[in-house]
Write an enzyme that holds these catalytic residues in place. Structure first.
Site, PDB file in Angstrom:
ATOM      1  N   PHE A 280       0.856  -1.236  -0.049  1.00 27.37           N
ATOM      2  CA  PHE A 280       0.112   0.113   0.016  1.00 27.37           C
ATOM      3  C   PHE A 280       0.847   1.241   0.242  1.00 27.37           C
ATOM      4  O   PHE A 280       1.868   1.450   0.825  1.00 27.37           O
ATOM      5  CB  PHE A 280      -0.835   0.161   1.087  1.00 27.37           C
ATOM      6  CG  PHE A 280      -1.814   1.100   1.263  1.00 27.37           C
ATOM      7  CD1 PHE A 280      -3.054   1.142   0.464  1.00 27.37           C
ATOM      8  CD2 PHE A 280      -1.459   2.312   1.712  1.00 27.37           C
ATOM      9  CE1 PHE A 280      -3.778   2.257   0.533  1.00 27.37           C
ATOM     10  CE2 PHE A 280      -2.409   3.523   1.827  1.00 27.37           C
ATOM     11  CZ  PHE A 280      -3.608   3.257   1.076  1.00 27.37           C
TER      12      PHE A 280
ATOM     13  N   ASP B 101       9.145   2.782   2.015  1.00 23.23           N
ATOM     14  CA  ASP B 101       7.984   3.691   2.289  1.00 23.23           C
ATOM     15  C   ASP B 101       7.904   3.316   3.744  1.00 23.23           C
ATOM     16  O   ASP B 101       7.335   2.215   4.143  1.00 23.23           O
ATOM     17  CB  ASP B 101       6.745   3.081   1.396  1.00 23.23           C
ATOM     18  CG  ASP B 101       5.435   3.853   1.765  1.00 23.23           C
ATOM     19  OD1 ASP B 101       5.735   4.492   2.979  1.00 23.23           O
ATOM     20  OD2 ASP B 101       4.360   3.598   1.278  1.00 23.23           O
TER      21      ASP B 101
ATOM     22  N   LYS C 116       2.217  10.113   8.287  1.00 22.39           N
ATOM     23  CA  LYS C 116       1.615   9.576   9.402  1.00 22.39           C
ATOM     24  C   LYS C 116       2.296  10.144  10.788  1.00 22.39           C
ATOM     25  O   LYS C 116       1.977  11.339  10.935  1.00 22.39           O
ATOM     26  CB  LYS C 116       1.473   8.068   9.518  1.00 22.39           C
ATOM     27  CG  LYS C 116       0.542   7.468   8.359  1.00 22.39           C
ATOM     28  CD  LYS C 116      -0.027   6.171   8.723  1.00 22.39           C
ATOM     29  CE  LYS C 116      -1.160   5.943   7.528  1.00 22.39           C
ATOM     30  NZ  LYS C 116      -0.819   5.073   6.197  1.00 22.39           N
TER      31      LYS C 116
HETATM   32  C1  LIG Z   1      -1.167   5.385   5.065  1.00 22.09           C
HETATM   33  C2  LIG Z   1       0.047   5.077   4.162  1.00 22.09           C
HETATM   34  C3  LIG Z   1       0.431   5.619   2.848  1.00 22.09           C
HETATM   35  C4  LIG Z   1      -0.563   6.802   2.408  1.00 22.09           C
HETATM   36  O1  LIG Z   1      -0.448   7.919   3.187  1.00 22.09           O
HETATM   37  P1  LIG Z   1      -1.497   9.093   3.062  1.00 22.09           P
HETATM   38  O2  LIG Z   1      -1.334  10.194   4.158  1.00 22.09           O
HETATM   39  O3  LIG Z   1      -2.926   8.504   3.345  1.00 22.09           O
HETATM   40  O4  LIG Z   1      -1.473   9.794   1.687  1.00 22.09           O
HETATM   41  C5  LIG Z   1       1.503   5.270   2.020  1.00 22.09           C
HETATM   42  N1  LIG Z   1       2.373   4.470   2.171  1.00 22.09           N
HETATM   43  C6  LIG Z   1       1.906   3.461   3.562  1.00 22.09           C
HETATM   44  C7  LIG Z   1       2.789   2.544   3.741  1.00 22.09           C
HETATM   45  C8  LIG Z   1       0.918   3.974   4.540  1.00 22.09           C
HETATM   46  O5  LIG Z   1       0.795   3.358   5.354  1.00 22.09           O
END
Ligand SMILES: *Cc1c(COP(=O)(O)O)cnc(C)c1O
Length: 397
Positions: free
Chosen positions: A134, A219, A248
């Site tokens: 994700f 990420d 986050k």
């Molecule tokens: C939540 C998340 C995203 C997206 O972040 P947003 O602030 O919702 O755009 C991308 N990568 C990972 C691993 C995430 O948990």
């Protein structure tokens, strides 16, 4: 839908939402329009690393708001430089681009890798990503994601994201070709249910990238900023990526994200990247306040201790209710119920009275727990007590 005095239809109907309206939060607790309290183990999706409305963030926002909010991304400001200095010092990556969401940081990482390929790798542009990954909800980050069902949404996708299987090095090797410029991975796949990339797998990806001259992109939007008990999850495997994204927890609840890159990978030229709110001092000041707290060794030690407590208490639930198991790192944990009743557990926990419990079900059989990183020991015990009752009821239905 009418909830108390609130007419909710004015908002686009993008998700099933339960019938309450939150009006206040404090630490590990949320309060709805009726005054009912909820013990929050979602925390805005692992966003509120210091809990709801922590005094240091409220103070920082108030102080910075009186000094400077938005001089424009076209000018330097002291708060953005201060945050970038902290990030480079803590990560060892030399360059920072500040943005507002995880997806935006990842979109930047993808652009940076493609740019690097065009300058250094004869136009190579493909980025190997992973099944069940994700990376966000923009078109490119949706395309980079391997979320089930997303392959058919909003076609045509942005091309160039072949999907390998996590912890299967041969599946990665098999996708590397002349057009490959990078490998992008979450150290722990959070949204897909707290699925860990093995430390040795991450080290092998580093070696593979070095061998083939590729960029390694981590990420860490969910795993970064203390969530796993280290400031960055990559530290567990002792691997340094070329590019890393944070989001986050970095903002402790406000919209803030960062794209970090080594000097070698940092190849944007004027006009390649930007954004109206990028590096705005109001959010940047909050990021610095969060890092000043979370990067303290004693704070990270606390995350490890609470993580161990949570793991131990979840294991008791596993034994008592014959569940499949628990897993995770630090305070990013999942409880595998072993049967597809997670949605029922979520509803039942929320509807408990007088106090509800908020947990997340990323999969039909799985609960995900991501409390505040400074959660108190008592709150973990209280959560287990509440969940124990819910499991007794739902599993016997
Ligand atoms: C939540 C998340 C995203 C997206 O972040 P947003 O602030 O919702 O755009 C991308 N990568 C990972 C691993 C995430 O948990």
């Amino acid at each position: 839908m009418k909830i108390g005095p609130f007419e909710t239809d004015v908002l686009m109907d993008i998700a099933v939402r339960p019938p309450m309206v939150f009006v206040e939060g404090k630490g590990s607790w949320l309060i709805d329009q009726r005054g009912k309290r909820y013990l929050d183990f979602i925390q805005g999706w692992a966003v509120n690393c210091l809990g709801h409305c922590p005094p240091e963030i409220a103070e920082t926002i108030a102080t910075q708001a009186r000094r400077l909010i938005s001089p424009s991304a076209a000018f330097f400001n002291d708060a953005a430089i201060g945050l970038a200095q902290r990030l480079t010092g803590l990560s060892g990556l030399e360059r920072v681009f500040l943005a507002s969401s995880g997806a935006e940081a990842n979109e930047g990482a993808i652009k940076l890798a493609r740019k690097w390929g065009s300058l250094n790798r004869d136009g190579a542009w493909q980025i190997v990503t992973f099944v069940d990954a994700f990376h966000g909800r923009t078109l490119a980050t949706m395309s980079a994601s391997g979320k089930a069902g997303w392959d058919r949404l909003f076609e045509p996708k942005v091309p160039g994201f072949p999907k390998a299987t996590l912890n299967d090095l041969d599946s990665v090797r098999g996708l590397i070709g002349r057009e490959t410029v990078a490998i992008m991975v979450e150290p722990i796949q959070g949204e897909s249910g707290v699925v860990m990339a093995e430390d040795e797998f991450l080290r092998a990806l580093r070696r593979l990238c070095d061998e083939h001259g590729l960029l390694l992109i981590f990420d860490e939007v969910q795993t970064g900023v203390g969530r796993t008990g280290r400031l960055f999850a990559a530290e567990h495997a002792q691997v340094r990526p070329d590019i890393m994204t944070l989001g986050k927890g970095l903002g402790g609840g406000v919209p803030l994200s960062a794209l970090l890159a080594s000097e070698r990978a940092s190849c944007f030229e004027h006009g390649d990247q930007g954004g109206t709110y990028c590096g705005n001092p109001l959010m940047a000041a909050v990021g610095s306040a969060v890092l000043d707290r979370v990067s303290q060794p004693a704070f990270l030690e606390g995350v490890c201790t609470r993580g161990q407590q949570l793991a131990r208490r979840l294991d008791e639930l596993v034994a008592r209710h014959r569940l499949a198991g628990e897993r995770g790192r630090g305070l990013l944990r999942a409880l595998d119920l072993g049967r597809p009743c997670a949605a029922r557990v979520v509803d039942c926990a929320r509807d408990l009275a007088p106090e509800g419990l908020l947990v997340n079900a990323p999969r039909p059989h799985l609960l995900r727990l991501m409390p505040a990183l400074n959660i108190e020991s008592d709150a973990i015990d209280r959560m287990v007590e509440l969940l124990d009752g819910v499991l007794t009821t739902t599993l016997n239905q």
